[in-house]
Write an enzyme that holds these catalytic residues in place. Sequence first.
Site, PDB file in Angstrom:
ATOM      1  N   THR A 223      49.820  25.773  44.703  1.00  0.00           N
ATOM      2  CA  THR A 223      49.220  24.807  45.376  1.00  0.00           C
ATOM      3  C   THR A 223      47.705  24.887  44.993  1.00  0.00           C
ATOM      4  O   THR A 223      46.987  26.230  44.752  1.00  0.00           O
ATOM      5  CB  THR A 223      49.408  24.988  46.814  1.00  0.00           C
ATOM      6  OG1 THR A 223      48.411  24.121  47.637  1.00  0.00           O
ATOM      7  CG2 THR A 223      49.405  26.488  47.478  1.00  0.00           C
TER       8      THR A 223
ATOM      9  N   THR B   2      49.571  20.458  49.497  1.00  0.00           N
ATOM     10  CA  THR B   2      50.865  20.329  48.764  1.00  0.00           C
ATOM     11  C   THR B   2      51.724  21.203  49.399  1.00  0.00           C
ATOM     12  O   THR B   2      51.480  22.268  49.858  1.00  0.00           O
ATOM     13  CB  THR B   2      50.446  20.645  47.308  1.00  0.00           C
ATOM     14  OG1 THR B   2      49.285  19.747  46.784  1.00  0.00           O
ATOM     15  CG2 THR B   2      51.354  21.058  46.357  1.00  0.00           C
TER      16      THR B   2
ATOM     17  N   VAL C 250      47.388  12.973  37.160  1.00  0.00           N
ATOM     18  CA  VAL C 250      48.679  13.968  37.419  1.00  0.00           C
ATOM     19  C   VAL C 250      48.201  15.312  37.370  1.00  0.00           C
ATOM     20  O   VAL C 250      47.332  15.835  36.662  1.00  0.00           O
ATOM     21  CB  VAL C 250      49.667  13.883  36.311  1.00  0.00           C
ATOM     22  CG1 VAL C 250      50.756  14.767  36.320  1.00  0.00           C
ATOM     23  CG2 VAL C 250      50.225  12.422  36.199  1.00  0.00           C
ATOM     24  N   GLY C 251      48.444  15.897  38.293  1.00  0.00           N
ATOM     25  CA  GLY C 251      48.132  17.497  38.660  1.00  0.00           C
ATOM     26  C   GLY C 251      49.068  18.361  38.154  1.00  0.00           C
ATOM     27  O   GLY C 251      50.083  18.079  37.322  1.00  0.00           O
ATOM     28  N   ASP C 252      48.952  19.807  38.678  1.00  0.00           N
ATOM     29  CA  ASP C 252      49.862  20.730  38.211  1.00  0.00           C
ATOM     30  C   ASP C 252      51.380  20.684  38.552  1.00  0.00           C
ATOM     31  O   ASP C 252      52.353  21.096  38.112  1.00  0.00           O
ATOM     32  CB  ASP C 252      49.441  22.099  38.510  1.00  0.00           C
ATOM     33  CG  ASP C 252      49.172  22.335  40.034  1.00  0.00           C
ATOM     34  OD1 ASP C 252      48.771  21.198  40.621  1.00  0.00           O
ATOM     35  OD2 ASP C 252      49.470  23.493  40.493  1.00  0.00           O
TER      36      ASP C 252
ATOM     37  N   GLY D 147      44.548  21.559  41.057  1.00  0.00           N
ATOM     38  CA  GLY D 147      45.849  21.375  40.068  1.00  0.00           C
ATOM     39  C   GLY D 147      45.296  21.317  38.472  1.00  0.00           C
ATOM     40  O   GLY D 147      45.807  21.762  37.633  1.00  0.00           O
TER      41      GLY D 147
HETATM   42  N1  GLY Z   1      47.982  20.941  43.391  1.00  0.00           N
HETATM   43  C1  GLY Z   1      48.137  19.935  43.424  1.00  0.00           C
HETATM   44  C2  GLY Z   1      47.217  18.927  42.641  1.00  0.00           C
HETATM   45  O1  GLY Z   1      46.368  19.126  42.086  1.00  0.00           O
HETATM   46  O2  GLY Z   1      47.619  17.586  42.416  1.00  0.00           O
END
Ligand code: GLY
Length: 307
Positions: free
Chosen positions: A226, A175, A204-206, A229
């Site tokens: 990063t 990321t 969907v992540g963070d 997430g």
């Molecule tokens: N940190 C990126 C994700 O988990 O999508």
Amino acid sequence: MAEIEPSWGHSGGGWAIAVHGGAGAVPHERRAEHQAGCVKAAEIAGEILRKKGSALDAVQAAVACLEDNPAFNAGTGGSLNRDGHLELDASIMEGSELRAGAVCALPPYLHPIAIARAVLEARRHVLYAGAGADMFARANGFSPSSDAVMVTAASRDRLADVVDGRASAGWAGGTVGAVARDAHGVVAAATSTGGTMGKDPGRVGDSPLIGAGTYADNAAGACSNTGDGEAAIKLVLAKTAIEWLRDGMLPQAAAEMAVRQLGERMGAKGGIILVDYDGRIGLARNTETMTWAAASETLDRVAFGIV
Ligand code: GLY
């Protein structure tokens, strides 16, 4: 932890930029390529800031540069969902008026961060998802790309490793993100990712979530995360770290605290970059690697590292 002093990168109230190429475990043979990608992104952003450009333009340019680089998990070369398709997440925020824009589960576009910026500029909504993000992008003049153009052989191989159990399903290494403080005292942050390799469609992540993966507030600083997430969402990690800055913690101490919470409270791995209102930079990780690069008014050249 990165071997930097808490006051490292202090710009004395001038401009500063830090970028990351993701927390993870970059193999030794690929580290030089990762490092060069981050240095290039920091140089591009540094040029903007040196000419008194905005923090917002700087973080967008840095992240767009990393989205173009297939070595990273964002834009071209991003992680694939379990069906082998790109679903891209990105967000951007500036700290003077708390303006923010984001897209998630976006179909292939070369620069998701540019679409997130268009969302910010439109000021109507903060986050567009999936088909709605696609419609927003088309309506605002962006041309769709395709899996054929943006999916790399390396991402297909990595997906096969995940599907066959040779690699961890939760992997979201690579990321990308950037934080900046400009000469006018405005801070901004941007983050972009393909998410976790082999994720369920719609996951969907963070990274596109304001407060989890990205945050910026002139009264405190700017943050890009990063790593895992799901853990960062539960800890609202970016906003939490920004609140520590607001309470007077230095960016390096806040970065280390954030990573400790990821590990100790969530059993998770990740990394973080921060810049405060005064241009001081902090970065930390609990993964094997987190590629980064930084430039500031007082550094005579771009600083960089991976471990
Ligand atoms: N940190 C990126 C994700 O988990 O999508």
